[in-house]
Design an enzyme around this catalytic site. Sequence first.
Site, PDB file in Angstrom:
ATOM      1  N   LEU A  24       0.947  -1.204  -0.164  1.00 44.11           N
ATOM      2  CA  LEU A  24      -0.205   0.114   0.056  1.00 44.11           C
ATOM      3  C   LEU A  24       0.826   1.275   0.169  1.00 44.11           C
ATOM      4  O   LEU A  24       1.956   1.220   0.780  1.00 44.11           O
ATOM      5  CB  LEU A  24      -1.046  -0.067   1.271  1.00 44.11           C
ATOM      6  CG  LEU A  24      -1.881  -1.122   1.343  1.00 44.11           C
ATOM      7  CD1 LEU A  24      -2.510  -0.977   3.058  1.00 44.11           C
ATOM      8  CD2 LEU A  24      -2.984  -1.209   0.254  1.00 44.11           C
ATOM      9  N   ASP A  66       2.307  -5.927   2.647  1.00 44.54           N
ATOM     10  CA  ASP A  66       3.007  -4.828   3.641  1.00 44.54           C
ATOM     11  C   ASP A  66       3.350  -5.741   4.833  1.00 44.54           C
ATOM     12  O   ASP A  66       3.595  -5.036   6.102  1.00 44.54           O
ATOM     13  CB  ASP A  66       1.885  -3.843   4.006  1.00 44.54           C
ATOM     14  CG  ASP A  66       1.748  -3.050   2.735  1.00 44.54           C
ATOM     15  OD1 ASP A  66       2.664  -2.206   2.751  1.00 44.54           O
ATOM     16  OD2 ASP A  66       0.693  -2.961   2.182  1.00 44.54           O
ATOM     17  N   GLU A  71       5.045  -3.626  12.970  1.00 42.96           N
ATOM     18  CA  GLU A  71       4.595  -2.936  14.186  1.00 42.96           C
ATOM     19  C   GLU A  71       2.790  -2.790  14.123  1.00 42.96           C
ATOM     20  O   GLU A  71       2.349  -2.666  15.103  1.00 42.96           O
ATOM     21  CB  GLU A  71       5.392  -1.451  14.091  1.00 42.96           C
ATOM     22  CG  GLU A  71       4.549  -0.802  15.088  1.00 42.96           C
ATOM     23  CD  GLU A  71       5.165   0.767  14.847  1.00 42.96           C
ATOM     24  OE1 GLU A  71       6.027   1.150  15.906  1.00 42.96           O
ATOM     25  OE2 GLU A  71       4.911   1.542  13.998  1.00 42.96           O
ATOM     26  N   ASP A  72       2.384  -2.624  12.964  1.00 41.80           N
ATOM     27  CA  ASP A  72       1.011  -2.382  12.810  1.00 41.80           C
ATOM     28  C   ASP A  72       0.124  -3.581  13.219  1.00 41.80           C
ATOM     29  O   ASP A  72      -1.129  -3.454  13.526  1.00 41.80           O
ATOM     30  CB  ASP A  72       0.567  -1.966  11.396  1.00 41.80           C
ATOM     31  CG  ASP A  72       1.267  -0.717  10.906  1.00 41.80           C
ATOM     32  OD1 ASP A  72       1.374  -0.108  11.868  1.00 41.80           O
ATOM     33  OD2 ASP A  72       1.834  -0.761  10.035  1.00 41.80           O
ATOM     34  N   ARG A  91      -4.419  -5.967   4.984  1.00 39.52           N
ATOM     35  CA  ARG A  91      -3.596  -6.224   6.299  1.00 39.52           C
ATOM     36  C   ARG A  91      -4.087  -6.917   7.255  1.00 39.52           C
ATOM     37  O   ARG A  91      -3.424  -7.402   8.252  1.00 39.52           O
ATOM     38  CB  ARG A  91      -2.929  -4.779   6.546  1.00 39.52           C
ATOM     39  CG  ARG A  91      -2.131  -4.111   5.753  1.00 39.52           C
ATOM     40  CD  ARG A  91      -1.244  -3.175   6.133  1.00 39.52           C
ATOM     41  NE  ARG A  91      -0.207  -3.620   6.687  1.00 39.52           N
ATOM     42  CZ  ARG A  91       0.719  -3.244   7.622  1.00 39.52           C
ATOM     43  NH1 ARG A  91       0.754  -2.026   7.723  1.00 39.52           N
ATOM     44  NH2 ARG A  91       1.695  -4.021   8.132  1.00 39.52           N
ATOM     45  N   ARG A 137      -6.826   4.553   9.581  1.00 44.81           N
ATOM     46  CA  ARG A 137      -6.604   3.278  10.118  1.00 44.81           C
ATOM     47  C   ARG A 137      -6.984   2.750  11.475  1.00 44.81           C
ATOM     48  O   ARG A 137      -7.355   1.867  11.837  1.00 44.81           O
ATOM     49  CB  ARG A 137      -5.250   2.728  10.115  1.00 44.81           C
ATOM     50  CG  ARG A 137      -4.421   2.933   8.736  1.00 44.81           C
ATOM     51  CD  ARG A 137      -5.089   2.227   7.487  1.00 44.81           C
ATOM     52  NE  ARG A 137      -4.228   2.432   6.284  1.00 44.81           N
ATOM     53  CZ  ARG A 137      -3.084   1.804   5.916  1.00 44.81           C
ATOM     54  NH1 ARG A 137      -2.583   1.017   7.064  1.00 44.81           N
ATOM     55  NH2 ARG A 137      -2.742   2.089   4.553  1.00 44.81           N
ATOM     56  N   HIS A 168       0.064   7.511   9.920  1.00 43.65           N
ATOM     57  CA  HIS A 168       0.159   7.110  11.236  1.00 43.65           C
ATOM     58  C   HIS A 168       0.430   8.131  12.012  1.00 43.65           C
ATOM     59  O   HIS A 168       1.430   8.902  12.164  1.00 43.65           O
ATOM     60  CB  HIS A 168       0.790   5.993  11.496  1.00 43.65           C
ATOM     61  CG  HIS A 168       0.314   4.612  11.074  1.00 43.65           C
ATOM     62  ND1 HIS A 168       0.970   3.666  10.235  1.00 43.65           N
ATOM     63  CD2 HIS A 168      -0.943   3.940  11.231  1.00 43.65           C
ATOM     64  CE1 HIS A 168       0.242   2.561   9.842  1.00 43.65           C
ATOM     65  NE2 HIS A 168      -0.842   2.748  10.355  1.00 43.65           N
ATOM     66  N   CYS A 255       8.026   1.160  12.089  1.00 44.87           N
ATOM     67  CA  CYS A 255       6.934  -0.093  11.551  1.00 44.87           C
ATOM     68  C   CYS A 255       7.879  -1.389  11.334  1.00 44.87           C
ATOM     69  O   CYS A 255       6.946  -2.434  11.131  1.00 44.87           O
ATOM     70  CB  CYS A 255       6.667   0.202  10.270  1.00 44.87           C
ATOM     71  SG  CYS A 255       6.634   2.031   9.622  1.00 44.87           S
TER      72      CYS A 255
HETATM   73  C1  CIR Z   1       0.853   0.597   4.889  1.00 44.70           C
HETATM   74  O1  CIR Z   1       0.272   1.554   4.258  1.00 44.70           O
HETATM   75  O2  CIR Z   1       0.021   0.084   5.636  1.00 44.70           O
HETATM   76  C2  CIR Z   1       2.289   0.228   4.930  1.00 44.70           C
HETATM   77  N1  CIR Z   1       2.135   0.362   3.374  1.00 44.70           N
HETATM   78  C3  CIR Z   1       3.128   0.926   5.736  1.00 44.70           C
HETATM   79  C4  CIR Z   1       2.806   0.717   7.131  1.00 44.70           C
HETATM   80  C5  CIR Z   1       3.639   1.722   7.803  1.00 44.70           C
HETATM   81  N2  CIR Z   1       3.670   1.228   9.293  1.00 44.70           N
HETATM   82  C6  CIR Z   1       3.921   2.119  10.283  1.00 44.70           C
HETATM   83  O3  CIR Z   1       4.104   3.371  10.106  1.00 44.70           O
HETATM   84  N3  CIR Z   1       3.635   1.678  11.342  1.00 44.70           N
END
Ligand code: CIR
Length: 260
Positions: A24, A66, A71-72, A91, A137, A168, A255
Amino acid sequence: MTNPSFEFSRAITRRPSSSIVDGLRAKDLGTPDLDKMLTAHAAYVATLQKTGAEVIELPPLDGYPDGVFVEDTALCLPQGAVLMRPGAPSRMGEVAEMAPTLRAAYDDVRQIKGPGHIEGGDILVTGREVLVGRSDRTDAEGVAELSAIMTEWGHTLREVFTPPGVLHFKTDCSLLDAETILSTQRLDASGCFDGYRVIHVAEGEEAAANSIRFNQYVLSPAGFPRTAEKLRKAGYEVVEISNTECAKLDGGMSCLSLRF
Ligand code: CIR
């Protein structure tokens, strides 16, 4: 009162997959190069390991472009781990892929069940509280569900603001030590860090705000020399890691790992 918040004995990372080209992104900044990303990722892992921490390196997930941005998927605290519920539909499945590793590491693993959403990138744990920014998100229901778990674990959760257009909350800030935050001016202007010591990233170097303090090091994205210099002058030991490829997918230093 939360725990030291930057002293860690373990981290979890996941190697990038060749499917990162489908990751993404808000803007097209070019196709990420897997070899370059792997080299930077190896440097990141080696830096965490150099502090004496154990790094659990998970294999690439071809079905989740992704997936490298672990971390997410969770929040790790001394009391236990909380599995998140990502706001990005593509995700969602990453959480189940992370769950077994966290269940092996923790006795207490909770799960955000929904219907709300929350991603780890929107959560900053400081030396005194858990800050959560709502974003595209992370919504009010997701924050409320996490808040109930935090209360049970004796943490204070405070909801804060994420600047519009920023992926974020932690895209724009990092913890440098229990009382010190690295932030962009635009985020700090919201007043969310009142009472903390705040160091601003240099003007024009907003992308440097997503750094991490991990034991003795501050891992910062390379290419932001004025911010790195500011941090060094403030006494931090900065290790610069190339972030060119993850940046194409809106990813940064925080992340790439779960730290506990
Ligand atoms: C996203 O859009 O979810 C991923 N391409 C990037 C996630 C980055 N995560 C973060 O900042 N904790």
